[in-house]
Design an enzyme around this catalytic site. Structure first.
Site, PDB file in Angstrom:
ATOM      1  N   ASP A  23      42.983 -25.389  85.312  1.00  0.00           N
ATOM      2  CA  ASP A  23      41.540 -25.376  85.061  1.00  0.00           C
ATOM      3  C   ASP A  23      40.831 -24.505  86.085  1.00  0.00           C
ATOM      4  O   ASP A  23      41.350 -24.245  87.178  1.00  0.00           O
ATOM      5  CB  ASP A  23      40.971 -26.796  85.085  1.00  0.00           C
ATOM      6  CG  ASP A  23      41.176 -27.494  86.433  1.00  0.00           C
ATOM      7  OD1 ASP A  23      42.296 -27.410  86.982  1.00  0.00           O
ATOM      8  OD2 ASP A  23      40.216 -28.115  86.935  1.00  0.00           O
ATOM      9  N   GLU A  46      41.733 -30.299  88.387  1.00  0.00           N
ATOM     10  CA  GLU A  46      41.629 -30.151  89.836  1.00  0.00           C
ATOM     11  C   GLU A  46      40.210 -29.817  90.272  1.00  0.00           C
ATOM     12  O   GLU A  46      39.753 -30.256  91.329  1.00  0.00           O
ATOM     13  CB  GLU A  46      42.601 -29.065  90.315  1.00  0.00           C
ATOM     14  CG  GLU A  46      42.859 -29.070  91.815  1.00  0.00           C
ATOM     15  CD  GLU A  46      41.881 -28.227  92.615  1.00  0.00           C
ATOM     16  OE1 GLU A  46      41.906 -28.297  93.857  1.00  0.00           O
ATOM     17  OE2 GLU A  46      41.070 -27.496  91.993  1.00  0.00           O
TER      18      GLU A  46
END
Length: 489
Positions: free
Chosen positions: A107, A170
């Site tokens: 991400d 994250e």
């Protein structure tokens, strides 16, 4: 704090000496393939989007697509792969009871504005690969993948399994790793390619705090020339906001207000504008985004707009909001105004980033704070102090995400092995570092952050025109390949 036992492999396997392997040469054989795969990976707009979440895609369709891209790549290349409910996944090779982990994430943070080239159309210019995620963390994830691929294709014997673990949340709340390690085994040791070289052995504790409230008791205050109708800034708590907007109405001179804005912008060398919209005046300030671990290195558009608003006549509620931000956050990146300032030798100073702001007259108002504390910090005491401060403007704690600090003894075999690999590959001393950032290393019982940013190089994570130097990416891949082999042989 990591204290677990771990012993890297030693000796010769099959009579093959480690020094005979030209790791950089092996990377160069795969350079074009790696860059092509990385460009495809970077083209996926894998920003958290819970509006498109669903089964197997808890963080949105595009994040799930990025995770599947890496798992499909691993499957095609003959690795073992597993998707853990869309929260995370892994690519695995080798055999043995022990597991070496390499943790990366798929991400990325929102792209923001002002890019020279489209953030999800990767482009190489002057030896640099530009794209959102180039250095945080898709470039390093691909480097780690190709490092594993090199070890696998060379047929090097391993006594341990190696697993590239890919998280999908994250940049937000790490729900990915929380879920993953409820279902999958903990590596005996590992590293994350999501920070700086030479090696990071200590990370600050992290507190992401949402302070929220609703004020329905709006007075008919007519003492101010202007009424603050709304104030908004920021997208993520771990980013210095580069955009802030205030909407005003009132009896003041619009032309004079617009002139004040322009004079302020010119004097303070900040971009922005003021414009009329129906009966309102909209004021926009633009700052400079930066990673929330170093708020003093960005230009916080919200705080700069508050500076300006402090100098004009506002209604009672608007004044209280602006004064509170000014009193505790403006010119206080290290918690001085909040009474939280602290510093110690390993992790340095506590930092405070005001990352997201929202205010509606007569309605919801909130602030998201990212506080990073050193070894001497106590997160419960910090939280209690924040509660006292936000109560002054009628806010309360709405949500807290706490990640404890992380520290591994410098004498640990993991640190010794990775330091030696770095020194052999670069010819430079492996100086141990500590950071205010939070990496996946802290999710491991025994883990550190290891690259990819080399000493002296520009840090562009979370900024516009994010890039990674191609030569540095190739060099990091060679380091990771040797490191993986050393840890697992």
């Amino acid at each position: 704090m990591g204290t677990g036992a771990f012993s890297p492999g030693v000796g010769r396997e099959g009579g093959r000496r480690l020094t005979a392997i030209d790791w950089q040469g092996e990377v160069m054989k795969r350079k074009e393939e790696m860059l092509e795969r990385l460009k495809e990976f970077l083209a996926i707009d894998s920003v958290l989007d819970e509006s498109t979440a669903g089964p197997g895609a808890p963080f949105g369709r595009k994040v799930a697509e990025a995770l599947e891209y890496m798992l499909d790549l691993g499957k095609r290349d003959g690795f073992g792969v597993k998707n853990v409910d869309g929260y995370a996944g892994h690519v695995e090779m080798g055999t043995g009871d022990e597991l070496v982990g390499v943790l990366a994430h798929v991400d990325v943070v929102p792209a923001g504005e002002g890019w020279t080239s489209p953030p999800f159309e990767p482009e190489i210019r002057d030896g640099k690969l530009f794209a959102r995620g180039a250095i945080d963390d898709k470039g390093p994830a691909m480097a780690a993948y190709f490092a594993m691929k090199i070890v696998k294709e060379l047929g090097l014997p391993l006594s341990k399994r190696v697993r590239l673990i890919l998280g999908a949340d994250e940049e937000s709340r790490w729900r990915c790793m929380n879920h993953y390690f409820k279902h999958e085994e903990m590596p005996s040791a590992g590293f994350t390619p999501d920070a700086d070289f030479p090696l990071i052995y200590a990370e600050k504790g992290l507190l992401d705090i949402l302070a929220t409230g609703t004020d329905r008791n709006v007075s008919d205050d007519s003492t101010g020339e202007w009424t603050l109708l709304s104030f908004k800034a920021g997208q993520r708590v771990n980013m210095v906001p580069d955009f802030a907007e205030a909407r005003l109405e009132g009896s003041g001179d619009v032309f004079e207000l617009k002139e004040k804005v322009q004079d302020w912008l010119l004097t303070h060398r900040i971009q922005g504008y003021a414009e009329e919209s129906n009966d309102d005046v909209i004021i926009v300030f633009r700052g400079k985004a930066h990673h929330g671990m170093e708020p003093h290195k960005g230009v916080n558009a919200a705080l700069e707009l508050v500076r300006f608003l402090s100098g004009i006549s506002l209604d009672k509620e608007g004044t209280a909001w602006v004064d509170w931000i000014n009193r505790y956050l403006v010119d206080s990146f290290f918690g001085e105004k909040m009474g939280l300032a602290m510093e110690e030798e390993v992790l340095g100073k506590l930092t405070v980033n005001g990352g997201v702001f929202g205010y509606e007259r007569g309605g919801e108002r909130f602030v998201r704070l990212n506080i990073r504390y050193p070894l001497t910090g106590d997160h419960q005491k910090i939280l209690k102090r924040v509660e006292e401060i936000i109560a002054e403007i009628g806010l309360s704690i709405g949500d807290v995400d706490h990640k404890p600090l992380h520290y591994l003894e410098p004498s640990h075999p993991l640190i010794q092995t990775l330091s030696r690999v770095y020194e052999e590959q670069t010819g430079e001393k492996a100086r141990l570092l500590s950071i205010g950032g939070g990496t996946y290393a802290r999710t491991l019982d025994v883990g550190v952050a290891f690259g990819p940013l080399f000493p002296g190089k520009e840090e562009t994570a979370h900024q516009k025109d994010e890039f990674i130097e191609v030569n540095d990416l190739l060099k990091a891949t060679a380091i990771y390949a040797q490191a993986i082999y050393e840890l697992a042989r």
